[in-house]
Write a protein that holds these residues in place. Structure first.
Motif, PDB file in Angstrom:
ATOM      1  N   LEU A  30     119.599  23.516  34.916  1.00  0.00           N
ATOM      2  CA  LEU A  30     120.296  23.715  36.184  1.00  0.00           C
ATOM      3  C   LEU A  30     120.438  22.400  36.943  1.00  0.00           C
ATOM      4  O   LEU A  30     121.526  22.043  37.391  1.00  0.00           O
ATOM      5  N   THR A  31     119.333  21.655  37.102  1.00  0.00           N
ATOM      6  CA  THR A  31     119.407  20.411  37.873  1.00  0.00           C
ATOM      7  C   THR A  31     120.034  19.280  37.058  1.00  0.00           C
ATOM      8  O   THR A  31     120.670  18.388  37.630  1.00  0.00           O
ATOM      9  N   GLU A 159     125.586  27.676  36.680  1.00  0.00           N
ATOM     10  CA  GLU A 159     125.132  28.976  36.204  1.00  0.00           C
ATOM     11  C   GLU A 159     125.157  30.011  37.323  1.00  0.00           C
ATOM     12  O   GLU A 159     125.184  29.674  38.510  1.00  0.00           O
ATOM     13  N   ARG A 160     125.180  31.286  36.933  1.00  0.00           N
ATOM     14  CA  ARG A 160     125.259  32.366  37.912  1.00  0.00           C
ATOM     15  C   ARG A 160     124.112  32.230  38.938  1.00  0.00           C
ATOM     16  O   ARG A 160     122.967  32.028  38.577  1.00  0.00           O
ATOM     17  N   GLY A 161     124.458  32.347  40.207  1.00  0.00           N
ATOM     18  CA  GLY A 161     123.459  32.227  41.262  1.00  0.00           C
ATOM     19  C   GLY A 161     123.030  30.797  41.525  1.00  0.00           C
ATOM     20  O   GLY A 161     121.955  30.573  42.089  1.00  0.00           O
ATOM     21  N   PHE A 162     123.870  29.825  41.151  1.00  0.00           N
ATOM     22  CA  PHE A 162     123.479  28.413  41.258  1.00  0.00           C
ATOM     23  C   PHE A 162     123.031  28.042  42.668  1.00  0.00           C
ATOM     24  O   PHE A 162     122.035  27.344  42.848  1.00  0.00           O
ATOM     25  N   LYS A 163     123.777  28.483  43.682  1.00  0.00           N
ATOM     26  CA  LYS A 163     123.452  28.077  45.057  1.00  0.00           C
ATOM     27  C   LYS A 163     122.018  28.453  45.423  1.00  0.00           C
ATOM     28  O   LYS A 163     121.237  27.615  45.898  1.00  0.00           O
ATOM     29  N   SER A 164     121.673  29.712  45.194  1.00  0.00           N
ATOM     30  CA  SER A 164     120.327  30.184  45.543  1.00  0.00           C
ATOM     31  C   SER A 164     119.272  29.541  44.658  1.00  0.00           C
ATOM     32  O   SER A 164     118.173  29.200  45.123  1.00  0.00           O
TER      33      SER A 164
END
Length: 213
Positions: A30-31, A159-164
């Motif tokens: 993710l990061t 990816e899905r939900g990246f912001k949270s």
């Protein structure tokens, strides 16, 4: 990896490959994908603004900008940006990069979350911040074409939900050192994520100081 994305050539020097391998060993996908997207948005900004910049150093700066959130820094007394900047500088010097260039990357990483400062410094400092801010909060979103945004996200997916999930990654990297968030955007992260967090207030510190008046 596709070597050209949205018209930007991904750096493929020995230094760039070593930096990517280093970050792959310490960060989540993710990061890592966030950092790679940030590089591309930063490089596109530099081209659009006709700025002179070193793409290799920009690549290293964006790759390292969040490394201070990793588990080994949980008990650090520093802001995570400083730990990230220190590690980036150490990496560059160890790989033969000159001190002046390494310091420019240090500044870029250390200041990437500080509003109002990067745009008055070097192109590298400005661009690392611009790339990160575009990917995190959509800064100047419509100054990039839909084709550019789509190509970058296709190469390195959000990816899905990246912001949270990104907010959670920030919070987990700072929850053990909440005092380092004073006066920064990082306080917003812990304020939202940690119900026990109590942010410091500058006016309260002034009025509550030991001075009699």
């Amino acid at each position: 990896m596709n070597r050209n994305i949205a018209g930007i050539d991904m750096p493929d020097t020995a230094l760039a490959r070593a930096a990517l391998e280093h970050i792959r060993g310490v960060e989540s996908e993710l990061t890592l994908h966030h950092a790679l997207r940030a590089f591309l948005f930063a490089a596109l900004t530099g081209i659009r603004e006709a700025l002179e910049f070193d793409a290799e150093l920009l690549y290293v700066g964006t790759l390292f900008h969040n490394v201070g959130l990793s588990l080994r820094y949980n008990r650090s007394p520093n802001r995570f940006e400083i730990d990230s900047a220190n590690e980036a500088r150490e990496f560059l010097i160890a790989h033969g990069v000159g001190k002046i260039a390494a310091e420019d990357v240090w500044n870029a990483v250390a200041l990437h979350t500080t509003p109002g400062i990067p745009e008055h410094m070097s192109a590298l400092v400005l661009l690392v911040s611009a790339g990160v801010q575009m990917d995190v909060r959509g800064a100047r979103y419509y100054e990039f074409t839909a084709q550019q945004r789509d190509a970058i996200v296709q190469a390195f997916p959000r990816e899905r939900g990246f912001k949270s999930k990104l907010i959670e990654a920030y919070a987990r990297g700072m929850v053990h050192r909440p005092e380092t968030t004073f006066g920064t955007v990082n306080a917003d992260v812990l304020d939202r994520w940690d119900p026990d967090y109590r942010r410091l207030n500058f006016c309260g510190l002034v009025l509550g100081s030991e001075w009699p008046n």
